[in-house]
Design a protein around this motif. Structure first.
Motif, PDB file in Angstrom:
ATOM      1  N   LEU A   1     -14.383   0.419  -9.019  1.00 40.79           N
ATOM      2  CA  LEU A   1     -14.762   1.468  -9.954  1.00 40.79           C
ATOM      3  C   LEU A   1     -15.674   1.096 -10.975  1.00 40.79           C
ATOM      4  CD1 LEU A   1     -11.712   3.886  -9.644  1.00 40.79           C
ATOM      5  CD2 LEU A   1     -13.664   4.279  -8.720  1.00 40.79           C
ATOM      6  N   LEU A   2     -15.268   0.034 -11.457  1.00 44.81           N
ATOM      7  CA  LEU A   2     -15.903  -0.427 -12.564  1.00 44.81           C
ATOM      8  C   LEU A   2     -17.190  -1.041 -12.221  1.00 44.81           C
ATOM      9  CD1 LEU A   2     -15.884  -1.689 -15.716  1.00 44.81           C
ATOM     10  CD2 LEU A   2     -14.966  -3.874 -14.707  1.00 44.81           C
ATOM     11  N   HIS A   3     -17.447  -1.717 -11.172  1.00 49.32           N
ATOM     12  CA  HIS A   3     -18.685  -2.024 -10.685  1.00 49.32           C
ATOM     13  C   HIS A   3     -19.736  -0.876 -10.358  1.00 49.32           C
ATOM     14  CE1 HIS A   3     -21.583  -3.462  -7.605  1.00 49.32           C
ATOM     15  NE2 HIS A   3     -21.744  -4.471  -8.165  1.00 49.32           N
ATOM     16  N   SER A   4     -19.090   0.290  -9.802  1.00 40.30           N
ATOM     17  CA  SER A   4     -19.859   1.183  -9.512  1.00 40.30           C
ATOM     18  C   SER A   4     -20.320   1.904 -10.798  1.00 40.30           C
ATOM     19  CB  SER A   4     -18.886   2.283  -8.751  1.00 40.30           C
ATOM     20  OG  SER A   4     -19.788   3.417  -8.323  1.00 40.30           O
TER      21      SER A   4
ATOM     22  N   LEU B   1     -20.513   0.586 -13.681  1.00 42.73           N
ATOM     23  CA  LEU B   1     -21.677  -0.460 -14.475  1.00 42.73           C
ATOM     24  C   LEU B   1     -23.159  -0.360 -13.706  1.00 42.73           C
ATOM     25  CD1 LEU B   1     -21.595  -2.704 -16.229  1.00 42.73           C
ATOM     26  CD2 LEU B   1     -21.268  -4.297 -14.463  1.00 42.73           C
ATOM     27  N   VAL B   2     -23.157  -0.313 -12.480  1.00 42.42           N
ATOM     28  CA  VAL B   2     -24.300  -0.160 -11.812  1.00 42.42           C
ATOM     29  C   VAL B   2     -25.072   1.167 -12.080  1.00 42.42           C
ATOM     30  CG1 VAL B   2     -25.418   0.228  -9.427  1.00 42.42           C
ATOM     31  CG2 VAL B   2     -23.726  -1.745  -9.703  1.00 42.42           C
ATOM     32  N   ALA B   3     -24.368   2.305 -12.106  1.00 39.46           N
ATOM     33  CA  ALA B   3     -24.796   3.739 -12.499  1.00 39.46           C
ATOM     34  C   ALA B   3     -25.418   3.686 -13.991  1.00 39.46           C
ATOM     35  CB  ALA B   3     -23.560   4.954 -12.191  1.00 39.46           C
ATOM     36  N   CYS B   4     -24.301   3.404 -14.815  1.00 40.62           N
ATOM     37  CA  CYS B   4     -24.667   3.006 -16.290  1.00 40.62           C
ATOM     38  C   CYS B   4     -26.064   2.556 -16.492  1.00 40.62           C
ATOM     39  CB  CYS B   4     -23.596   2.525 -16.933  1.00 40.62           C
ATOM     40  SG  CYS B   4     -24.062   2.404 -18.702  1.00 40.62           S
ATOM     41  N   MET B   5     -26.270   1.212 -15.938  1.00 41.62           N
ATOM     42  CA  MET B   5     -27.258   0.469 -15.968  1.00 41.62           C
ATOM     43  C   MET B   5     -28.749   1.056 -15.580  1.00 41.62           C
ATOM     44  SD  MET B   5     -26.934  -2.453 -17.617  1.00 41.62           S
ATOM     45  CE  MET B   5     -25.742  -3.971 -17.908  1.00 41.62           C
ATOM     46  N   PHE B   6     -28.532   1.703 -14.381  1.00 44.29           N
ATOM     47  CA  PHE B   6     -29.608   2.370 -13.786  1.00 44.29           C
ATOM     48  C   PHE B   6     -30.069   3.701 -14.729  1.00 44.29           C
ATOM     49  CE2 PHE B   6     -29.427  -0.686 -10.772  1.00 44.29           C
ATOM     50  CZ  PHE B   6     -30.812  -1.323 -10.537  1.00 44.29           C
TER      51      PHE B   6
ATOM     52  N   LEU C   1     -19.981   2.860   0.464  1.00 45.22           N
ATOM     53  CA  LEU C   1     -21.219   3.394   0.363  1.00 45.22           C
ATOM     54  C   LEU C   1     -21.649   3.497   2.003  1.00 45.22           C
ATOM     55  CD1 LEU C   1     -22.981   1.534  -2.474  1.00 45.22           C
ATOM     56  CD2 LEU C   1     -21.926   3.852  -2.676  1.00 45.22           C
ATOM     57  N   SER C   2     -20.903   2.877   3.003  1.00 40.86           N
ATOM     58  CA  SER C   2     -21.357   2.487   4.203  1.00 40.86           C
ATOM     59  C   SER C   2     -21.361   3.630   5.047  1.00 40.86           C
ATOM     60  CB  SER C   2     -20.953   1.119   4.675  1.00 40.86           C
ATOM     61  OG  SER C   2     -19.433   1.414   4.848  1.00 40.86           O
TER      62      SER C   2
ATOM     63  N   ALA D   1     -30.602   1.906  -1.885  1.00 40.57           N
ATOM     64  CA  ALA D   1     -30.139   1.827  -2.978  1.00 40.57           C
ATOM     65  C   ALA D   1     -28.961   0.302  -3.219  1.00 40.57           C
ATOM     66  CB  ALA D   1     -29.474   2.878  -3.424  1.00 40.57           C
ATOM     67  N   SER D   2     -28.867  -0.164  -1.817  1.00 45.33           N
ATOM     68  CA  SER D   2     -27.998  -1.391  -1.741  1.00 45.33           C
ATOM     69  C   SER D   2     -28.432  -2.410  -2.648  1.00 45.33           C
ATOM     70  CB  SER D   2     -27.862  -1.861  -0.504  1.00 45.33           C
ATOM     71  OG  SER D   2     -29.041  -2.213   0.022  1.00 45.33           O
ATOM     72  N   PRO D   3     -29.840  -2.821  -3.014  1.00 46.78           N
ATOM     73  CA  PRO D   3     -29.882  -3.900  -4.015  1.00 46.78           C
ATOM     74  C   PRO D   3     -29.446  -3.769  -5.325  1.00 46.78           C
ATOM     75  CG  PRO D   3     -31.869  -3.191  -2.791  1.00 46.78           C
ATOM     76  CD  PRO D   3     -30.964  -2.455  -2.231  1.00 46.78           C
ATOM     77  N   ARG D   4     -29.125  -2.710  -5.664  1.00 45.90           N
ATOM     78  CA  ARG D   4     -28.577  -2.298  -6.978  1.00 45.90           C
ATOM     79  C   ARG D   4     -26.867  -2.849  -6.908  1.00 45.90           C
ATOM     80  NH1 ARG D   4     -29.765   3.886  -8.434  1.00 45.90           N
ATOM     81  NH2 ARG D   4     -32.009   3.805  -8.530  1.00 45.90           N
ATOM     82  N   TYR D   5     -26.288  -2.609  -5.869  1.00 36.88           N
ATOM     83  CA  TYR D   5     -24.834  -3.019  -5.853  1.00 36.88           C
ATOM     84  C   TYR D   5     -24.562  -4.304  -5.139  1.00 36.88           C
ATOM     85  CZ  TYR D   5     -24.332   2.032  -6.200  1.00 36.88           C
ATOM     86  OH  TYR D   5     -24.598   3.201  -6.467  1.00 36.88           O
TER      87      TYR D   5
END
Length: 174
Positions: free
Chosen positions: A9-12, A14-19, A120-121, A129-133
């Protein structure tokens, strides 16, 4: 509760916030460019690069804690084996599925069920969008290797979800 859920959840987020921040700042940058103002490097760096740099710092610190009880790792191949076994297990609770090398400084680390892409799979709609993750994970690997005195460039390719190929190109020492 699943032990990996907080990290996932933290990683998800973090990615959403950065983008999301990148989209906000891109409109602000256009306005500042028109006004002639200059932005700092971190404000103009794209979100994937910021995630990779964050992963670098985390990987650099984590490998110290994981490797402190182990004997000194001497060869490049042993470092890569350490990354694929101990380091990967400590972070993702499993070893990588495959490690390949051409013995000329190029390594391919395969994870067929990459922990951060499994949610996500369900469909192929997230493939673009996978490069983001995987940017954070590329930084983790690069940071860990840097702490083991191996300078490298790490990229990732996702052809089918949730499998990931991390390509590690070791920079030759001069």
């Amino acid at each position: 509760m699943n032990a990996e859920l907080p990290f996932e959840l933290l990683h998800s987020e973090l990615v959403a916030c950065m983008f999301a921040r990148e989209q906000e700042t891109s409109s602000t940058e256009e306005a500042n460019a028109n006004a002639g103002q200059d932005e700092s490097f971190l404000e103009t760096t794209n979100a994937a690069t910021k995630l990779e740099l964050l992963g670098y710092r985390v990987g650099y610190a984590l490998v110290e804690r994981i490797a402190k009880e182990l004997p000194r790792i001497s060869t490049e191949l042993d470092c890569m084996k350490f990354i694929c076994k101990e380091f990967w297990s400590a972070i993702f609770r499993k070893q990588v599925d495959n490690l390949r090398t051409n013995h000329q400084g190029v390594y391919v680390v395969m994870d067929n069920k990459f922990f951060l892409l499994v949610p996500l799979s369900a469909g192929q709609q997230y493939l673009t969008a996978s490069p983001r993750y995987v940017a954070f994970s590329c930084g983790l690997i690069r940071g860990a290797l840097a702490n083991l005195n191996i300078q490298s460039v790490v990229t990732a390719t996702v052809e089918t979800m949730p499998a990931v190929k991390f390509n590690v190109h070791v920079q030759q020492k001069s």
